[in-house]
Design a protein around this motif. Structure first.
Motif, PDB file in Angstrom:
ATOM      1  N   LEU A   1      -4.189  -4.455   8.608  1.00  0.00           N
ATOM      2  CA  LEU A   1      -4.991  -3.818   7.410  1.00  0.00           C
ATOM      3  C   LEU A   1      -4.134  -3.491   6.281  1.00  0.00           C
ATOM      4  O   LEU A   1      -3.196  -2.928   6.286  1.00  0.00           O
ATOM      5  CB  LEU A   1      -5.482  -2.570   7.894  1.00  0.00           C
ATOM      6  N   CYS A   2      -4.434  -4.158   5.181  1.00  0.00           N
ATOM      7  CA  CYS A   2      -3.715  -3.881   3.852  1.00  0.00           C
ATOM      8  C   CYS A   2      -4.373  -3.222   2.859  1.00  0.00           C
ATOM      9  O   CYS A   2      -5.587  -3.499   2.542  1.00  0.00           O
ATOM     10  CB  CYS A   2      -3.318  -5.340   3.175  1.00  0.00           C
ATOM     11  N   THR A   3      -3.815  -2.032   2.359  1.00  0.00           N
ATOM     12  CA  THR A   3      -4.880  -1.196   1.741  1.00  0.00           C
ATOM     13  C   THR A   3      -3.912  -1.090   0.159  1.00  0.00           C
ATOM     14  O   THR A   3      -2.829  -1.609   0.122  1.00  0.00           O
ATOM     15  CB  THR A   3      -4.966   0.299   1.839  1.00  0.00           C
ATOM     16  N   PHE A   4      -4.829  -0.656  -1.116  1.00  0.00           N
ATOM     17  CA  PHE A   4      -4.173  -0.672  -2.273  1.00  0.00           C
ATOM     18  C   PHE A   4      -4.473   0.415  -3.066  1.00  0.00           C
ATOM     19  O   PHE A   4      -5.565   0.870  -3.069  1.00  0.00           O
ATOM     20  CB  PHE A   4      -4.753  -1.892  -2.974  1.00  0.00           C
ATOM     21  N   GLY A   5      -3.502   1.124  -3.571  1.00  0.00           N
ATOM     22  CA  GLY A   5      -3.535   2.486  -4.243  1.00  0.00           C
ATOM     23  C   GLY A   5      -2.181   3.142  -4.049  1.00  0.00           C
ATOM     24  O   GLY A   5      -1.604   3.197  -3.221  1.00  0.00           O
ATOM     25  N   LYS A   6      -2.060   3.920  -5.258  1.00  0.00           N
ATOM     26  CA  LYS A   6      -1.136   5.048  -5.498  1.00  0.00           C
ATOM     27  C   LYS A   6      -0.984   5.923  -4.416  1.00  0.00           C
ATOM     28  O   LYS A   6      -2.109   6.163  -4.157  1.00  0.00           O
ATOM     29  CB  LYS A   6      -0.685   5.222  -7.025  1.00  0.00           C
ATOM     30  N   GLU A   7       0.245   6.422  -4.080  1.00  0.00           N
ATOM     31  CA  GLU A   7       0.187   7.474  -3.086  1.00  0.00           C
ATOM     32  C   GLU A   7      -0.770   8.615  -3.398  1.00  0.00           C
ATOM     33  O   GLU A   7      -1.427   9.290  -2.574  1.00  0.00           O
ATOM     34  CB  GLU A   7       1.777   7.881  -2.887  1.00  0.00           C
ATOM     35  N   THR A   8      -0.820   9.161  -4.568  1.00  0.00           N
ATOM     36  CA  THR A   8      -1.542  10.014  -5.051  1.00  0.00           C
ATOM     37  C   THR A   8      -3.121   9.953  -4.934  1.00  0.00           C
ATOM     38  O   THR A   8      -3.830  11.114  -4.781  1.00  0.00           O
ATOM     39  CB  THR A   8      -1.034  10.511  -6.574  1.00  0.00           C
ATOM     40  N   THR A   9      -3.367   8.634  -4.827  1.00  0.00           N
ATOM     41  CA  THR A   9      -4.749   8.635  -4.667  1.00  0.00           C
ATOM     42  C   THR A   9      -5.062   7.903  -3.206  1.00  0.00           C
ATOM     43  O   THR A   9      -6.240   7.595  -3.032  1.00  0.00           O
ATOM     44  CB  THR A   9      -5.382   7.389  -5.581  1.00  0.00           C
ATOM     45  N   THR A  10      -4.308   8.017  -2.319  1.00  0.00           N
ATOM     46  CA  THR A  10      -4.606   7.484  -1.000  1.00  0.00           C
ATOM     47  C   THR A  10      -4.389   8.598   0.029  1.00  0.00           C
ATOM     48  O   THR A  10      -3.381   9.307  -0.026  1.00  0.00           O
ATOM     49  CB  THR A  10      -3.405   6.432  -0.597  1.00  0.00           C
ATOM     50  N   ASP A  11      -5.648   8.978   0.673  1.00  0.00           N
ATOM     51  CA  ASP A  11      -5.608   9.814   1.570  1.00  0.00           C
ATOM     52  C   ASP A  11      -4.945   9.793   3.006  1.00  0.00           C
ATOM     53  O   ASP A  11      -4.547   8.507   3.257  1.00  0.00           O
ATOM     54  CB  ASP A  11      -7.240  10.237   2.011  1.00  0.00           C
ATOM     55  N   PHE A  12      -4.664  10.762   3.557  1.00  0.00           N
ATOM     56  CA  PHE A  12      -3.769  10.668   4.767  1.00  0.00           C
ATOM     57  C   PHE A  12      -4.555   9.819   5.835  1.00  0.00           C
ATOM     58  O   PHE A  12      -3.470   9.236   6.577  1.00  0.00           O
ATOM     59  CB  PHE A  12      -3.549  12.053   5.132  1.00  0.00           C
ATOM     60  N   ASN A  13      -5.621   9.811   5.705  1.00  0.00           N
ATOM     61  CA  ASN A  13      -6.466   9.013   6.847  1.00  0.00           C
ATOM     62  C   ASN A  13      -6.251   7.620   6.848  1.00  0.00           C
ATOM     63  O   ASN A  13      -6.220   6.488   7.398  1.00  0.00           O
ATOM     64  CB  ASN A  13      -7.919   9.274   6.946  1.00  0.00           C
ATOM     65  N   ILE A  14      -5.875   7.136   5.243  1.00  0.00           N
ATOM     66  CA  ILE A  14      -5.780   5.639   5.255  1.00  0.00           C
ATOM     67  C   ILE A  14      -4.179   5.287   5.836  1.00  0.00           C
ATOM     68  O   ILE A  14      -4.154   4.118   6.523  1.00  0.00           O
ATOM     69  CB  ILE A  14      -5.559   5.375   3.584  1.00  0.00           C
ATOM     70  N   TYR A  15      -3.316   6.027   5.762  1.00  0.00           N
ATOM     71  CA  TYR A  15      -1.965   5.907   6.217  1.00  0.00           C
ATOM     72  C   TYR A  15      -2.411   5.880   7.866  1.00  0.00           C
ATOM     73  O   TYR A  15      -1.631   4.920   8.575  1.00  0.00           O
ATOM     74  CB  TYR A  15      -1.041   7.053   5.985  1.00  0.00           C
ATOM     75  N   GLU A  16      -2.849   6.819   8.449  1.00  0.00           N
ATOM     76  CA  GLU A  16      -3.216   6.687   9.956  1.00  0.00           C
ATOM     77  C   GLU A  16      -4.034   5.371  10.191  1.00  0.00           C
ATOM     78  O   GLU A  16      -3.559   5.045  11.258  1.00  0.00           O
ATOM     79  CB  GLU A  16      -3.852   7.898  10.118  1.00  0.00           C
ATOM     80  N   ARG A  17      -4.811   4.817   9.601  1.00  0.00           N
ATOM     81  CA  ARG A  17      -5.709   3.921   9.981  1.00  0.00           C
ATOM     82  C   ARG A  17      -4.746   2.710   9.819  1.00  0.00           C
ATOM     83  O   ARG A  17      -4.751   1.745  10.754  1.00  0.00           O
ATOM     84  CB  ARG A  17      -6.850   3.533   8.995  1.00  0.00           C
ATOM     85  N   SER A  18      -3.931   2.622   8.806  1.00  0.00           N
ATOM     86  CA  SER A  18      -3.017   1.423   8.528  1.00  0.00           C
ATOM     87  C   SER A  18      -2.006   1.342   9.701  1.00  0.00           C
ATOM     88  O   SER A  18      -1.803   0.082  10.226  1.00  0.00           O
ATOM     89  CB  SER A  18      -2.298   1.643   7.338  1.00  0.00           C
ATOM     90  N   PHE A  19      -1.410   2.422  10.348  1.00  0.00           N
ATOM     91  CA  PHE A  19      -0.690   2.467  11.409  1.00  0.00           C
ATOM     92  C   PHE A  19      -1.411   2.227  12.703  1.00  0.00           C
ATOM     93  O   PHE A  19      -0.959   1.386  13.619  1.00  0.00           O
ATOM     94  CB  PHE A  19       0.076   3.793  11.467  1.00  0.00           C
ATOM     95  N   ASP A  20      -2.557   2.455  12.787  1.00  0.00           N
ATOM     96  CA  ASP A  20      -3.171   2.219  14.112  1.00  0.00           C
ATOM     97  C   ASP A  20      -3.493   0.697  14.208  1.00  0.00           C
ATOM     98  O   ASP A  20      -3.597   0.125  15.348  1.00  0.00           O
ATOM     99  CB  ASP A  20      -4.803   3.110  13.888  1.00  0.00           C
ATOM    100  N   VAL A  21      -3.728   0.066  13.059  1.00  0.00           N
ATOM    101  CA  VAL A  21      -4.033  -1.123  13.166  1.00  0.00           C
ATOM    102  C   VAL A  21      -2.630  -2.097  13.387  1.00  0.00           C
ATOM    103  O   VAL A  21      -2.446  -2.931  14.065  1.00  0.00           O
ATOM    104  CB  VAL A  21      -4.770  -1.921  12.010  1.00  0.00           C
ATOM    105  N   ASN A  22      -1.816  -1.920  12.208  1.00  0.00           N
ATOM    106  CA  ASN A  22      -0.618  -2.821  12.148  1.00  0.00           C
ATOM    107  C   ASN A  22       0.589  -2.416  13.116  1.00  0.00           C
ATOM    108  O   ASN A  22       1.225  -3.280  13.568  1.00  0.00           O
ATOM    109  CB  ASN A  22      -0.139  -2.518  10.591  1.00  0.00           C
ATOM    110  N   TYR A  23       0.906  -1.146  13.266  1.00  0.00           N
ATOM    111  CA  TYR A  23       1.875  -0.732  14.132  1.00  0.00           C
ATOM    112  C   TYR A  23       1.258  -0.331  15.740  1.00  0.00           C
ATOM    113  O   TYR A  23       1.901  -1.156  16.481  1.00  0.00           O
ATOM    114  CB  TYR A  23       2.440   0.344  13.665  1.00  0.00           C
ATOM    115  N   TYR A  24       0.401   0.532  15.838  1.00  0.00           N
ATOM    116  CA  TYR A  24      -0.003   0.794  17.137  1.00  0.00           C
ATOM    117  C   TYR A  24      -0.703  -0.338  17.729  1.00  0.00           C
ATOM    118  O   TYR A  24      -0.738  -0.633  19.094  1.00  0.00           O
ATOM    119  CB  TYR A  24      -0.733   1.975  17.333  1.00  0.00           C
TER     120      TYR A  24
END
Length: 252
Positions: free
Chosen positions: A85-108
């Protein structure tokens, strides 16, 4: 010939990797949430290609698919985590759940695949596990910190597990494709002519899949670029980000 399992191969690099691997005589099993592109190849390669509608975020779906693959193949030689999962956006506009979802797909997702195939590989005393990484996981890049962070984590995971399982004959590797014209890369503000052809990349990776090197690339030029990223991660990250910002400003 090898028995290969790959996640995320319904399109893009994974699809062309799978196609070339089948042409080379390998057996391939695909795990993906989308499988509509795979039926044609399954007809062209009967009893060589099997696919499962499986979400890498669901451990049970992966374990059930792997158990069925073992029944069909008897063994798994190579397991590749390519789903991402590849998302786009600066950190200030990226919610915490986007980080969680990215790690769930890509890492976990990678870790779930590892834990599903390792018991079989340990029993057969050999096997190869490969994670699809990215140069940005080494250098960083603007606007994709969730994605880049997961790739950096995969790099560390592969290194650790490569050390842990060396004694039982199971090796871990990293695939480093270039920036490629895939669906996930479409939103990137980078000229399309600067992106690699997914067919060329996928075919090239399939030809190098038996490499014993920790880092696997599809061609010589990409290998040199990847080495540069490892040697000069901060400088390369700044350079690529500056070039992208310059292009964005020129388009305004």
């Amino acid at each position: 010939m090898s028995n290969i399992v790959i996640t995320g191969a319904n399109q893009g690099i994974g699809y062309y990797f799978m196609e070339q691997a089948l042409k080379d005589g390998n057996k391939v099993a695909v795990l993906d949430v989308d499988t509509e592109s795979l039926e044609r190849l399954a007809q062209l390669f009967p009893n060589k290609l099997f696919y499962y509608k499986a979400d890498v975020c669901d451990e049970m779906q992966i374990r059930i698919a792997i158990a069925d693959i073992i029944k069909k193949f008897q063994r798994i030689d190579i397991a590749i985590h390519n789903a991402c999962l590849c998302t786009f956006g600066k950190e200030t506009t990226t919610d915490f759940n986007i980080y969680e979802r990215s790690f769930d797909v890509n890492y976990y997702g990678a870790l779930r695949l590892v834990k599903s195939v390792l018991p079989y590989m340990q029993a057969q005393k050999y096997g190869k596990v490969i994670f699809t990484s990215s140069g940005v996981g080494v250098t960083g890049f603007i606007g994709i910190s969730p994605y880049a962070s997961t790739k950096g984590a995969l790099e560390a995971l592969a290194k650790c597990l490569n050390l842990e399982y060396a004694s039982v004959g199971v090796t871990f590797h990293i695939i480093h494709p270039p920036l490629t014209r895939t669906k996930s890369a479409e939103p990137l503000p980078v000229p399309k002519e600067f992106m690699a052809d997914p067919q060329k990349v996928g075919y090239g990776l399939a030809k190098h899949i038996t490499s014993k090197r920790f880092i696997i690339c599809h061609g010589f030029v990409q290998k040199i670029q990847t080495i540069a990223c490892y040697l000069f991660p901060i400088k390369m990250g700044k350079l690529m980000s500056k070039m992208t910002l310059r292009y964005i400003n020129s388009e305004k």
